[in-house]
Design a protein around this motif. Sequence first.
Motif, PDB file in Angstrom:
ATOM      1  N   GLY A 101       0.790  -1.226   0.000  1.00  0.00           N
ATOM      2  CA  GLY A 101       0.000   0.000   0.000  1.00  0.00           C
ATOM      3  C   GLY A 101       0.818   1.270   0.000  1.00  0.00           C
ATOM      4  N   VAL A 102       2.045   1.218   0.533  1.00  0.00           N
ATOM      5  CA  VAL A 102       2.953   2.364   0.487  1.00  0.00           C
ATOM      6  C   VAL A 102       4.379   1.858   0.289  1.00  0.00           C
ATOM      7  CG1 VAL A 102       1.530   3.855   1.959  1.00  0.00           C
ATOM      8  CG2 VAL A 102       3.284   2.415   2.992  1.00  0.00           C
ATOM      9  N   PHE A 103       5.201   2.727  -0.276  1.00  0.00           N
ATOM     10  CA  PHE A 103       6.621   2.384  -0.411  1.00  0.00           C
ATOM     11  C   PHE A 103       7.283   2.547   0.947  1.00  0.00           C
ATOM     12  CE2 PHE A 103      11.058   3.076  -1.582  1.00  0.00           C
ATOM     13  CZ  PHE A 103      11.238   2.068  -2.512  1.00  0.00           C
ATOM     14  N   PRO A 104       8.183   1.635   1.335  1.00  0.00           N
ATOM     15  CA  PRO A 104       8.839   1.735   2.647  1.00  0.00           C
ATOM     16  C   PRO A 104       9.463   3.104   2.877  1.00  0.00           C
ATOM     17  CG  PRO A 104       9.371  -0.351   1.611  1.00  0.00           C
ATOM     18  CD  PRO A 104       8.615   0.445   0.586  1.00  0.00           C
ATOM     19  N   GLY A 105       9.192   3.668   4.036  1.00  0.00           N
ATOM     20  CA  GLY A 105       9.749   4.955   4.399  1.00  0.00           C
ATOM     21  C   GLY A 105       8.849   6.136   4.083  1.00  0.00           C
ATOM     22  N   GLU A 106       7.829   5.919   3.254  1.00  0.00           N
ATOM     23  CA  GLU A 106       6.907   6.987   2.927  1.00  0.00           C
ATOM     24  C   GLU A 106       5.674   6.911   3.819  1.00  0.00           C
ATOM     25  OE1 GLU A 106       5.947   7.098  -1.187  1.00  0.00           O
ATOM     26  OE2 GLU A 106       7.990   7.532  -1.835  1.00  0.00           O
ATOM     27  N   SER A 107       5.004   8.061   4.001  1.00  0.00           N
ATOM     28  CA  SER A 107       3.801   8.092   4.820  1.00  0.00           C
ATOM     29  C   SER A 107       2.647   7.453   4.063  1.00  0.00           C
ATOM     30  CB  SER A 107       3.454   9.534   5.192  1.00  0.00           C
ATOM     31  OG  SER A 107       3.211  10.298   4.020  1.00  0.00           O
ATOM     32  N   GLY A 108       1.709   6.897   4.804  1.00  0.00           N
ATOM     33  CA  GLY A 108       0.559   6.248   4.183  1.00  0.00           C
ATOM     34  C   GLY A 108       0.033   5.143   5.079  1.00  0.00           C
ATOM     35  N   ASN A 109      -0.978   4.460   4.598  1.00  0.00           N
ATOM     36  CA  ASN A 109      -1.624   3.415   5.382  1.00  0.00           C
ATOM     37  C   ASN A 109      -1.119   2.042   4.941  1.00  0.00           C
ATOM     38  OD1 ASN A 109      -3.286   2.229   7.243  1.00  0.00           O
ATOM     39  ND2 ASN A 109      -5.144   2.404   6.014  1.00  0.00           N
ATOM     40  N   PHE A 188      -6.624   1.217 -15.414  1.00  0.00           N
ATOM     41  CA  PHE A 188      -5.985   0.407 -14.377  1.00  0.00           C
ATOM     42  C   PHE A 188      -4.520   0.169 -14.736  1.00  0.00           C
ATOM     43  CE2 PHE A 188      -4.520  -3.759 -12.938  1.00  0.00           C
ATOM     44  CZ  PHE A 188      -4.720  -3.660 -11.578  1.00  0.00           C
ATOM     45  N   LEU A 189      -3.641   0.356 -13.741  1.00  0.00           N
ATOM     46  CA  LEU A 189      -2.226   0.055 -13.931  1.00  0.00           C
ATOM     47  C   LEU A 189      -1.799  -1.125 -13.070  1.00  0.00           C
ATOM     48  CD1 LEU A 189      -0.480   3.549 -14.130  1.00  0.00           C
ATOM     49  CD2 LEU A 189      -0.822   1.885 -15.968  1.00  0.00           C
ATOM     50  N   THR A 190      -2.017  -1.012 -11.758  1.00  0.00           N
ATOM     51  CA  THR A 190      -1.686  -2.110 -10.857  1.00  0.00           C
ATOM     52  C   THR A 190      -2.479  -1.892  -9.571  1.00  0.00           C
ATOM     53  OG1 THR A 190       0.118  -3.402  -9.876  1.00  0.00           O
ATOM     54  CG2 THR A 190       0.305  -0.991  -9.764  1.00  0.00           C
ATOM     55  N   PHE A 191      -2.426  -2.850  -8.670  1.00  0.00           N
ATOM     56  CA  PHE A 191      -3.244  -2.803  -7.467  1.00  0.00           C
ATOM     57  C   PHE A 191      -2.704  -1.789  -6.466  1.00  0.00           C
ATOM     58  CE2 PHE A 191      -3.631  -7.179  -9.103  1.00  0.00           C
ATOM     59  CZ  PHE A 191      -5.003  -7.222  -9.302  1.00  0.00           C
ATOM     60  N   ILE A 192      -3.621  -1.113  -5.764  1.00  0.00           N
ATOM     61  CA  ILE A 192      -3.229  -0.179  -4.717  1.00  0.00           C
ATOM     62  C   ILE A 192      -2.546  -0.929  -3.573  1.00  0.00           C
ATOM     63  CG2 ILE A 192      -5.473  -0.267  -3.529  1.00  0.00           C
ATOM     64  CD1 ILE A 192      -3.311   2.889  -3.945  1.00  0.00           C
ATOM     65  N   ARG A 193      -3.027  -2.145  -3.313  1.00  0.00           N
ATOM     66  CA  ARG A 193      -2.402  -3.056  -2.348  1.00  0.00           C
ATOM     67  C   ARG A 193      -2.293  -4.412  -3.029  1.00  0.00           C
ATOM     68  NH1 ARG A 193      -5.746   0.290   0.982  1.00  0.00           N
ATOM     69  NH2 ARG A 193      -7.543  -0.770   0.077  1.00  0.00           N
ATOM     70  N   GLN A 194      -1.104  -4.955  -3.093  1.00  0.00           N
ATOM     71  CA  GLN A 194      -0.930  -6.227  -3.791  1.00  0.00           C
ATOM     72  C   GLN A 194      -1.654  -7.352  -3.042  1.00  0.00           C
ATOM     73  OE1 GLN A 194       0.327  -6.021  -6.627  1.00  0.00           O
ATOM     74  NE2 GLN A 194       1.522  -4.152  -6.550  1.00  0.00           N
ATOM     75  N   PRO A 195      -2.584  -8.054  -3.696  1.00  0.00           N
ATOM     76  CA  PRO A 195      -3.196  -9.216  -3.052  1.00  0.00           C
ATOM     77  C   PRO A 195      -2.132 -10.256  -2.698  1.00  0.00           C
ATOM     78  CG  PRO A 195      -4.440  -8.560  -4.996  1.00  0.00           C
ATOM     79  CD  PRO A 195      -3.159  -7.775  -5.020  1.00  0.00           C
ATOM     80  N   HIS A 196      -2.395 -10.987  -1.644  1.00  0.00           N
ATOM     81  CA  HIS A 196      -1.452 -11.995  -1.158  1.00  0.00           C
ATOM     82  C   HIS A 196      -2.109 -13.365  -1.280  1.00  0.00           C
ATOM     83  CE1 HIS A 196       1.857 -13.662   1.136  1.00  0.00           C
ATOM     84  NE2 HIS A 196       1.006 -14.216   1.972  1.00  0.00           N
ATOM     85  N   LEU A 220      -8.983  -4.484  -1.884  1.00  0.00           N
ATOM     86  CA  LEU A 220      -8.927  -3.651  -3.070  1.00  0.00           C
ATOM     87  C   LEU A 220      -9.196  -2.188  -2.746  1.00  0.00           C
ATOM     88  CD1 LEU A 220     -10.659  -5.996  -5.689  1.00  0.00           C
ATOM     89  CD2 LEU A 220      -8.249  -5.840  -5.036  1.00  0.00           C
ATOM     90  N   LEU A 221      -9.059  -1.362  -3.755  1.00  0.00           N
ATOM     91  CA  LEU A 221      -9.086   0.088  -3.608  1.00  0.00           C
ATOM     92  C   LEU A 221     -10.430   0.599  -3.095  1.00  0.00           C
ATOM     93  CD1 LEU A 221      -7.742   2.900  -4.260  1.00  0.00           C
ATOM     94  CD2 LEU A 221      -8.832   2.710  -6.494  1.00  0.00           C
ATOM     95  N   TYR A 222     -10.354   1.539  -2.158  1.00  0.00           N
ATOM     96  CA  TYR A 222     -11.499   2.365  -1.780  1.00  0.00           C
ATOM     97  C   TYR A 222     -11.046   3.804  -1.945  1.00  0.00           C
ATOM     98  CZ  TYR A 222     -15.477   4.180   0.854  1.00  0.00           C
ATOM     99  OH  TYR A 222     -16.625   4.848   1.227  1.00  0.00           O
ATOM    100  N   GLY A 223     -11.450   4.435  -3.032  1.00  0.00           N
ATOM    101  CA  GLY A 223     -10.926   5.767  -3.320  1.00  0.00           C
ATOM    102  C   GLY A 223     -11.975   6.677  -3.908  1.00  0.00           C
ATOM    103  N   ASN A 224     -11.557   7.917  -4.236  1.00  0.00           N
ATOM    104  CA  ASN A 224     -12.477   8.917  -4.775  1.00  0.00           C
ATOM    105  C   ASN A 224     -12.972   8.558  -6.169  1.00  0.00           C
ATOM    106  OD1 ASN A 224     -12.287  10.546  -2.490  1.00  0.00           O
ATOM    107  ND2 ASN A 224     -10.433  11.544  -3.258  1.00  0.00           N
ATOM    108  N   ASN A 225     -12.110   7.933  -6.968  1.00  0.00           N
ATOM    109  CA  ASN A 225     -12.505   7.510  -8.309  1.00  0.00           C
ATOM    110  C   ASN A 225     -13.213   6.163  -8.195  1.00  0.00           C
ATOM    111  OD1 ASN A 225     -12.788   6.754 -10.967  1.00  0.00           O
ATOM    112  ND2 ASN A 225     -10.710   7.334 -11.554  1.00  0.00           N
ATOM    113  N   LYS A 226     -14.556   6.219  -8.196  1.00  0.00           N
ATOM    114  CA  LYS A 226     -15.337   5.001  -7.954  1.00  0.00           C
ATOM    115  C   LYS A 226     -15.113   3.948  -9.035  1.00  0.00           C
ATOM    116  CE  LYS A 226     -16.935   6.959  -4.334  1.00  0.00           C
ATOM    117  NZ  LYS A 226     -18.302   7.422  -4.160  1.00  0.00           N
TER     118      LYS A 226
END
Length: 383
Positions: A101-109, A188-196, A220-226
């Motif tokens: 969901g985020v790159f290591p070291g960056e802010s995010g959830n 679509f480019l890739t997943f916001i969070r990679q499924p495991h 999966l994604l929950y975002g402003n762009n439905k």
Amino acid sequence: MAKNVFTVAEWNKINQLAATSAEKFGLPKRHSKSVVLGTFNIRKLGEVKKRSKQAWDFLQFISQRFDLLAVQEVMDNLAGIRELHARLGNKYGLVVSDVTGVFPGESGNAERLTFLFHWGKIQRSELASDITYDRSIIVQTLLNNHVDFEQTWEQHLKKLAVWKKKAAKNKTESKRAPRKPAIQLPRFLTFIRQPHCASFKVIAKGTAKPHEFLVVNAHLLYGNNKLERKWEFDSLIEWLTVRAKKADKLYHKNMLLMGDCNLEFESTGIKREEVDAQLKLLNNTRLKSKKAAKVNFPLLNDHPKEGRLTTNIRLNQTYDQIALFSHDKRLPTHEANKTAGSNGTNGYDYGVFSYSELFAHALHEKSFSELNKTQQKAIIKKI
């Protein structure tokens, strides 16, 4: 502790009703001849101290009903999932992904995707992996839609410029910084969070062969762009469908999707019936060959006894999904959904644990839909 939480007295009422009547609200019983599978988004499961003892008791009570449980929103801090695992005891195993969901070291959830499983019913096999879209596919998507993406970058840069000015102005006035605009992708480019995914076997009795699954845990994604929600969902189904077409190439021939797909039917314009028809059509089109799996998304169907199933606190969305891509003829196809729950305690069934109904009855002795808006909001804030 946060201010908006259930009091000890409220939790006592909730846990007391759960102990005596949880099945009335959809929580399944565990039986010796059946296996119970489930998916559970436990919001921001991280620090132990952020939940009361009564809340942990409730989470333990739910989780111990399942033989294989996919859990989403596990934080980078593993204390919470380890607390739940410890409460379930050494009868249960735990599988944990790395953060996504985020790159290591960056802010995010940043989140982890995890599995809890009962050793008496489920065995781990060798495979564990993320599901990704390879760079070649991403590059090809960018190339094929370069005009749309160029327009997206230009529009986003303009929004950033406005945001920077507003942020600077707010700083000089000691005001809160405005929210940074998110990029609204055109494709679509890739997943916001990679499924495991991980591989499991359901232990067989006697001379029967075990049920073997590659189990995919997704948030999966929950975002402003439905529309992006639908794109992520379609892309995950695409990945599963392509893999399901060739049983001889799969680590295990059956695949099981369990997760929070955030597939919203209220504000996106997406129709539940259309998605259900789209998925059923796969059996007669892309999965038509003898080597292909059969797909079943039971939660998109009205249950023969319970009717329309919803999975969120407000009882108006079915975000969470369980799906079978099966080669094993012992497993239920979508035709079996019509008679779910009619073959006794060990027969095939599916459903949803409606915790909002449990809370409403425990605290107000009414259905959630019968509560006034103030009462409903009070429950929602405390979960």
